[in-house]
Design a protein around this motif. Sequence first.
Motif, PDB file in Angstrom:
ATOM      1  N   SER A 281      83.019  38.019  14.872  1.00 55.65           N
ATOM      2  CA  SER A 281      81.779  37.255  15.013  1.00 55.65           C
ATOM      3  C   SER A 281      82.074  35.961  15.757  1.00 55.65           C
ATOM      4  O   SER A 281      83.240  35.560  15.919  1.00 55.65           O
ATOM      5  N   TYR A 282      81.024  35.328  16.197  1.00 52.13           N
ATOM      6  CA  TYR A 282      81.156  34.023  16.857  1.00 52.13           C
ATOM      7  C   TYR A 282      81.794  33.021  15.900  1.00 52.13           C
ATOM      8  O   TYR A 282      82.683  32.258  16.264  1.00 52.13           O
TER       9      TYR A 282
ATOM     10  N   ALA B 192      85.521  33.809  15.390  1.00 47.56           N
ATOM     11  CA  ALA B 192      86.309  33.413  16.559  1.00 47.56           C
ATOM     12  C   ALA B 192      86.570  31.913  16.564  1.00 47.56           C
ATOM     13  O   ALA B 192      87.694  31.459  16.839  1.00 47.56           O
TER      14      ALA B 192
ATOM     15  N   ARG C  12      82.892  35.043  24.772  1.00 52.89           N
ATOM     16  CA  ARG C  12      82.364  36.409  24.821  1.00 52.89           C
ATOM     17  C   ARG C  12      81.525  36.747  23.584  1.00 52.89           C
ATOM     18  O   ARG C  12      80.955  37.835  23.485  1.00 52.89           O
ATOM     19  N   TYR C  13      81.462  35.816  22.649  1.00 48.34           N
ATOM     20  CA  TYR C  13      80.640  36.001  21.460  1.00 48.34           C
ATOM     21  C   TYR C  13      79.413  35.088  21.527  1.00 48.34           C
ATOM     22  O   TYR C  13      79.433  34.038  22.180  1.00 48.34           O
ATOM     23  N   ARG C  14      78.344  35.478  20.809  1.00 47.50           N
ATOM     24  CA  ARG C  14      77.144  34.659  20.699  1.00 47.50           C
ATOM     25  C   ARG C  14      76.810  34.499  19.227  1.00 47.50           C
ATOM     26  O   ARG C  14      77.021  35.416  18.425  1.00 47.50           O
TER      27      ARG C  14
ATOM     28  N   MET D 267      74.608  37.405  17.738  1.00 47.39           N
ATOM     29  CA  MET D 267      75.035  38.796  17.833  1.00 47.39           C
ATOM     30  C   MET D 267      74.866  39.525  16.496  1.00 47.39           C
ATOM     31  O   MET D 267      75.068  38.957  15.419  1.00 47.39           O
TER      32      MET D 267
ATOM     33  N   GLU E 174      77.422  44.699  17.213  1.00 47.70           N
ATOM     34  CA  GLU E 174      77.674  44.245  18.577  1.00 47.70           C
ATOM     35  C   GLU E 174      78.943  43.387  18.629  1.00 47.70           C
ATOM     36  O   GLU E 174      79.782  43.549  19.522  1.00 47.70           O
ATOM     37  N   ALA E 175      79.090  42.474  17.677  1.00 42.39           N
ATOM     38  CA  ALA E 175      80.254  41.591  17.658  1.00 42.39           C
ATOM     39  C   ALA E 175      81.539  42.377  17.420  1.00 42.39           C
ATOM     40  O   ALA E 175      82.588  42.089  18.001  1.00 42.39           O
ATOM     41  N   GLU E 176      81.462  43.415  16.569  1.00 47.56           N
ATOM     42  CA  GLU E 176      82.653  44.224  16.311  1.00 47.56           C
ATOM     43  C   GLU E 176      83.099  44.950  17.578  1.00 47.56           C
ATOM     44  O   GLU E 176      84.296  45.068  17.842  1.00 47.56           O
TER      45      GLU E 176
ATOM     46  N   VAL F  70      82.634  43.906  20.643  1.00 46.53           N
ATOM     47  CA  VAL F  70      83.269  42.910  21.511  1.00 46.53           C
ATOM     48  C   VAL F  70      84.708  42.675  21.056  1.00 46.53           C
ATOM     49  O   VAL F  70      85.647  42.663  21.871  1.00 46.53           O
ATOM     50  N   GLY F  71      84.892  42.507  19.756  1.00 47.77           N
ATOM     51  CA  GLY F  71      86.240  42.303  19.231  1.00 47.77           C
ATOM     52  C   GLY F  71      87.157  43.472  19.503  1.00 47.77           C
ATOM     53  O   GLY F  71      88.324  43.303  19.869  1.00 47.77           O
TER      54      GLY F  71
END
Length: 599
Positions: A526-527, A530, A549-551, A554, A558-560, A562-563
């Motif tokens: 997650s934002y 991070a 790259r995180y918001r 999110m 979605e965040a997972e 990205v990670g």
Amino acid sequence: MIIQDYIKEHKILAQGAMGTYYSIKAQSEEEMSEIANFSNPRKIQEIHEEYIEAGANLLITNTFSANTVSLQNEWANVKECIQKGIQIAKAAISHKKKSNQELFLAGDIGPIPENGERTREENLNEYKKICDIFIEEKLSVILFETFSEISYIKELAVYIKEKAPEIFLITNLCVNKNGYTLAGMNGKRLLEELADIKEIDVCGLNCGVGSGHIYQLVLEMQELLKKKYIMIAPNAGYPEQLQNRMVFLNNAGYFAENMKRMSQMNLAILGGCCGTTPKHIELLRKEMDDTPAHIEKNKTMDECILKERSITVKKNVFLEKLRSGKKVVAVELDPPYDGNDEKIMECAHILGNMNVDMITIADSPMGRSRVDSILMSVKIASETGMPVMPHLSCRDKNMIAMRSGIIGGYVNKIRNLLLVTGDPVPSEQRIATTSVFDYHSIRLMEFVKEMNQEHFLEDPIVYGGALNYGRGKIENVIARIEKKIQAGASYFLTQPIYAKEDIERIRQIKECVDTKILCGIMPLVSYRNANFIKNEMTGIHVPDEIVERYRPDMSKEEAEWVGANIASEIIEKLSPYADGYYFMLPFNRVSLMDKIEIK
């Protein structure tokens, strides 16, 4: 006559205890005898003189605990304490020495207490400064006594002889009734190692046990007595509490009788430690056999001791895969804070159906209490059949508890460990909670290495260490890795890696050191996660472009992803250098493993 020549013709009799005898003379157990170099030098000189009159011809400076840790003082004051101790002993010799009497003076060095807040390099440098004082003062003998391990001695022996080849060097270990040091190492085996160090003139035992028990230990050292000059200096006996004071029995006759028997063996130096007085030394002088020790200098210890029996070592599946060149996957799970283990057991079962080689269990990370890592590992292994690697931190347990835990894990088939110094206790908890740090990670590795040699030879514990790749200069990181390898570490696990420069450091390390490295991978979920890792976790470098790259808005899914994508990218970049990957999954989210591409 120099001591090197004297010992060829006579046994040497060392003085007895200074610390315990000073407590009797000064009628106080509160003041360390080393402090009396300043406060009561006349009393210290009188004690030296009493030992000379009793027949001792090896005087020992009153400097055993003269170091910055034991005296809790600045180096300048410690240096002065040592210098005064030398001056006092020389004055006693000058005052009491007879024209035909041979007296020698040894500069006494005891172990500097270790803790997690002081580095090995700091201790080693202080030992060297102490040695420098004795060399500058032109003492003919330096005595290391009551040591529990020999890593410092090995380095200092070379250091001393390079600066002053004429120094006569004595090194004594302290063992218990069973022949083991306080660090849990077999004293006889350590003495055999010391015997093969050419810079050491004499090795032996002092303190720890009384004369009766040390006699039994000497009986088991017959082959060693042929190889090296040996010194024996037991305690008077075992202290008893009397009116809030610890006192030794008045047993000089019993002590002298046991020492007489030992003097008839091939010993070079006899003496006494805690509880011994001038009376003990006087009776010993009257009883001891003065026949000089005879050693066969051309023999190595390998020729003096029996060859070890032929042993087939059981293979470790995880280590065998690492050595084969195939990449391994280890996944860390954090044990619970309470008695509810449903979540971690569910995660362990899920990992059992994935391409995972090892589940590792953290040992109260961040210095906050969780379920014991070894006990949690035992349950996971028994219920899932998965290989497990509990982390073992030096922070929370003393040597006894550490040994008990390792043996307890062993009888429950734990064969893999990650040995770490451990995160410090959080500052807000330090009033109620104290760190232990009987060991740091390297000493703990040496301890487990000793246990393997002594108890687990056919099915040894395989252990790894932490690789803090970003800690200071790369050459210092490499030097620490090499020390851990020497202490028996078979592989290394790193902190999470994100930055290009950290990948480059891994490349440099692999080029310089022949070892196996599992690179740390932590998918940020997650934002907020991070930013927390970036700003709150020391030793982990998260570049801004990763956080960007995180918001904040999110979704979890979605965040997972990205990670997971970032983790896959980092794995690809690390692939040429990594021998495997060490996954740290935030909040034990094992579902992330299905989203990460492992190469």
